[in-house]
Design a protein around this motif. Structure first.
Motif, PDB file in Angstrom:
ATOM      1  N   ARG A 134       9.143   7.271  10.890  1.00 41.26           N
ATOM      2  CA  ARG A 134       7.943   8.043  10.554  1.00 41.26           C
ATOM      3  C   ARG A 134       6.943   7.183   9.771  1.00 41.26           C
ATOM      4  NH1 ARG A 134      11.820  11.795   8.789  1.00 41.26           N
ATOM      5  NH2 ARG A 134      11.004  11.711   6.660  1.00 41.26           N
ATOM      6  N   GLU A 135       7.446   6.303   8.918  1.00 41.28           N
ATOM      7  CA  GLU A 135       6.556   5.421   8.163  1.00 41.28           C
ATOM      8  C   GLU A 135       5.836   4.457   9.104  1.00 41.28           C
ATOM      9  OE1 GLU A 135       4.832   4.400   4.531  1.00 41.28           O
ATOM     10  OE2 GLU A 135       6.279   5.997   4.980  1.00 41.28           O
ATOM     11  N   SER A 136       6.559   3.921  10.084  1.00 40.81           N
ATOM     12  CA  SER A 136       5.931   3.035  11.065  1.00 40.81           C
ATOM     13  C   SER A 136       4.900   3.786  11.895  1.00 40.81           C
ATOM     14  CB  SER A 136       7.003   2.430  11.983  1.00 40.81           C
ATOM     15  OG  SER A 136       7.912   1.641  11.250  1.00 40.81           O
ATOM     16  N   LEU A 137       5.244   5.008  12.295  1.00 38.76           N
ATOM     17  CA  LEU A 137       4.308   5.837  13.052  1.00 38.76           C
ATOM     18  C   LEU A 137       3.042   6.100  12.257  1.00 38.76           C
ATOM     19  CD1 LEU A 137       6.762   8.454  14.584  1.00 38.76           C
ATOM     20  CD2 LEU A 137       5.151   7.077  15.903  1.00 38.76           C
ATOM     21  N   LYS A 138       3.205   6.379  10.976  1.00 36.82           N
ATOM     22  CA  LYS A 138       2.045   6.656  10.121  1.00 36.82           C
ATOM     23  C   LYS A 138       1.098   5.469  10.102  1.00 36.82           C
ATOM     24  CE  LYS A 138       2.353   6.099   5.740  1.00 36.82           C
ATOM     25  NZ  LYS A 138       2.802   6.188   4.337  1.00 36.82           N
ATOM     26  N   ASN A 139       1.649   4.264   9.957  1.00 35.63           N
ATOM     27  CA  ASN A 139       0.813   3.068   9.906  1.00 35.63           C
ATOM     28  C   ASN A 139       0.083   2.845  11.225  1.00 35.63           C
ATOM     29  OD1 ASN A 139       1.681   2.570   7.277  1.00 35.63           O
ATOM     30  ND2 ASN A 139       3.380   1.273   7.949  1.00 35.63           N
ATOM     31  N   VAL A 140       0.799   2.996  12.336  1.00 34.61           N
ATOM     32  CA  VAL A 140       0.187   2.777  13.646  1.00 34.61           C
ATOM     33  C   VAL A 140      -0.879   3.831  13.931  1.00 34.61           C
ATOM     34  CG1 VAL A 140       0.618   2.816  16.132  1.00 34.61           C
ATOM     35  CG2 VAL A 140       2.191   1.596  14.619  1.00 34.61           C
ATOM     36  N   PHE A 141      -0.540   5.090  13.674  1.00 31.34           N
ATOM     37  CA  PHE A 141      -1.460   6.190  13.974  1.00 31.34           C
ATOM     38  C   PHE A 141      -2.738   6.053  13.156  1.00 31.34           C
ATOM     39  CE2 PHE A 141      -2.844  10.676  14.112  1.00 31.34           C
ATOM     40  CZ  PHE A 141      -2.672  10.937  15.465  1.00 31.34           C
TER      41      PHE A 141
END
Length: 341
Positions: free
Chosen positions: A81-88
Motif C-alpha cells: 500500500r505504501e508503494s501504491l501510494k507513492n506511485v499513485f
C-alpha cells in the motif's frame, strides 16, 4: 509487464472490523509471500512514471489502468500500500488531465466503505494521505466541489467502527480544510457530533481530541453558535463511566480557546456544566475523575461565581421538585393498588 504482475485477485480481509489501533512495531500486517518480487515491480513502475514523458504515459495509463491501481489499495500488506501510494501520487502530480477521474475514483472508494459495506478497507489511511497532499495544494477560496467532498465524504468517514485506524490521516485532511476556510469548522463540528459513537470509548477519546483541535482553528465568530452543542457533548463525556473518556473530556477545559468559546454563551452553557460537575462529584466511581472535576469546578467558580451559585441553586430547586413529583407518583400508585385490593 506491470499489469500482469500487479493486477491480481486479492485475498479477502481477515477481520471485518478493526476495533483497536495497530501497534507501531506491527506495521506489516498479513505480509504477502511474493513481496520480494512485487517490490522490484513497484520500483520499476515508479521509475517509469518519473522518467517517461507525459505523452508516452498517456498512451498506456488509461482509466481502466488507474481503476486497477485503486483496487490494489485493498491489499493487506502495508508495504504494498505504501508503494501504491507513492506511485499513485506521482501519476496524479504528473498527469494533470487524469486528476478529476482519480479524485472521483477515490471518492467512490470512501463512499462505498462508509455507506455500502461493513467490511474494513485496509487502504483508507493511504488514500487519505494522498488526499492530504492534494488538499494542501488547493487555492483559496475553495471550489464548491472541494467543499462538497469535505461534507459528503470526509465528515461521514468519522462514522465507521474502524475509524481509529485512519483517524490521524482523516484529522489532517479535515484540519487542512478548516485552516484554509475557518468557517467550515461549523460543518465539521456538527458532523462529528452527528456521528458520535454510543458505545465505542476509544473513538470517543479520539473525537474529543479532534474537537479540541478544531476549536483552535474554527472562526471565532462561530463560537456563540457552537458553544452549547459542544459543551453539552463534552459534559456528557465527562459524566461517562469510562474513566479514560471522562478524564479526556475534563482535560479539554485546560484549553484557553475552549473557555473563550464557552464564555460566548455563558447563560446557556453554565447550567449544563454545573449539572455535569455536581453529578460527577456526587456519584462518579473514579477518584481521579472526581479530583479533576473539583479542579474544573474551581475554574468555573472563579470565572463567574455569581452565575455558578445561581445555576447551583436552580439545580437544587429542580432536584427538589423532582423528588416531590416522585413522592406524589408513589402516593397515587399506592392509592390505585389499595383500590384494586
Amino acid at each position: 509487464m506491470l499489469s500482469f504482475n500487479l493486477f491480481r485477485p486479492l485475498p479477502p480481509p481477515i477481520h471485518s472490523v478493526v476495533s483497536i489501533l495497530p501497534d507501531d512495531d506491527d506495521l506489516v500486517s498479513n505480509p504477502t509471500p511474493s513481496w520480494p518480487h512485487l517490490q522490484i515491480v513497484y520500483d520499476i513502475f515508479l521509475r517509469i512514471v518519473i522518467r517517461t514523458s507525459v505523452e508516452s504515459l498517456r498512451i498506456y495509463i488509461d482509466h481502466s489502468f488507474l481503476q486497477n491501481i485503486i483496487t490494489l489499495f485493498q491489499s493487506e500488506d502495508q508495504r504494498e500500500r505504501e508503494s501504491l501510494k507513492n506511485v499513485f501520487h506521482r501519476i496524479y502530480s504528473k498527469l494533470h488531465f487524469y486528476r478529476p477521474f482519480m479524485r472521483k475514483a477515490m471518492h467512490d472508494v470512501f463512499l462505498h466503505y462508509v455507506f455500502e459495506t461493513d467490511q474494513r478497507h485496509p487502504g483508507i489511511g493511504e488514500l487519505l494521505e494522498i488526499w492530504g497532499t492534494i488538499i494542501n495544494g488547493f487555492n483559496v477560496p475553495l471550489k464548491e466541489e472541494h467543499k462538497l467532498f469535505l461534507v459528503r465524504v470526509l465528515v461521514p468517514l468519522h462514522k465507521p467502527k474502524g475509524m481509529q485506524v485512519y483517524h490521524r490521516q482523516l484529522t489532517y485532511c479535515v484540519s487542512q480544510f478548516v485552516q484554509k476556510e475557518p468557517e467550515l469548522g461549523e460543518v465539521v463540528i456538527r458532523g462529528i457530533l452527528k456521528y458520535w459513537p454510543v458505545t465505542n470509548c476509544q473513538k470517543e477519546v479520539l473525537l474529543i481530541g479532534e474537537l479540541e483541535e478544531l476549536v483552535d482553528t474554527v472562526d471565532p465568530q462561530l463560537y456563540k453558535e457552537l458553544a452549547l452543542p459542544l459543551c453539552t457533548k463534552i459534559t456528557k463525556c465527562l459524566n461517562s463511566w469510562n474513566s479514560q473518556v471522562a478524564e479526556r473530556a475534563l482535560y479539554v477545559w485546560n484549553n484557553e480557546q475552549f473557555w473563550k468559546m464557552a464564555s460566548q454563551a455563558m447563560e446557556e452553557v453554565f447550567p449544563v456544566l454545573v449539572e455535569g460537575m455536581e453529578k460527577n462529584l456526587q456519584g462518579h466511581w473514579s477518584k481521579s475523575v472526581r479530583q479533576l472535576t473539583e479542579n474544573v469546578k474551581g475554574m468555573l467558580e472563579t470565572l463567574a461565581p455569581f452565575l455558578y451559585s445561581k445555576c447551583l441553586l436552580q439545580l437544587e430547586i429542580q432536584e427538589a421538585i423532582e423528588r416531590i413529583e416522585e413522592l406524589r407518583r408513589k402516593e397515587v400508585w399506592e392509592k390505585i393498588e389499595n383500590a384494586a385490593k
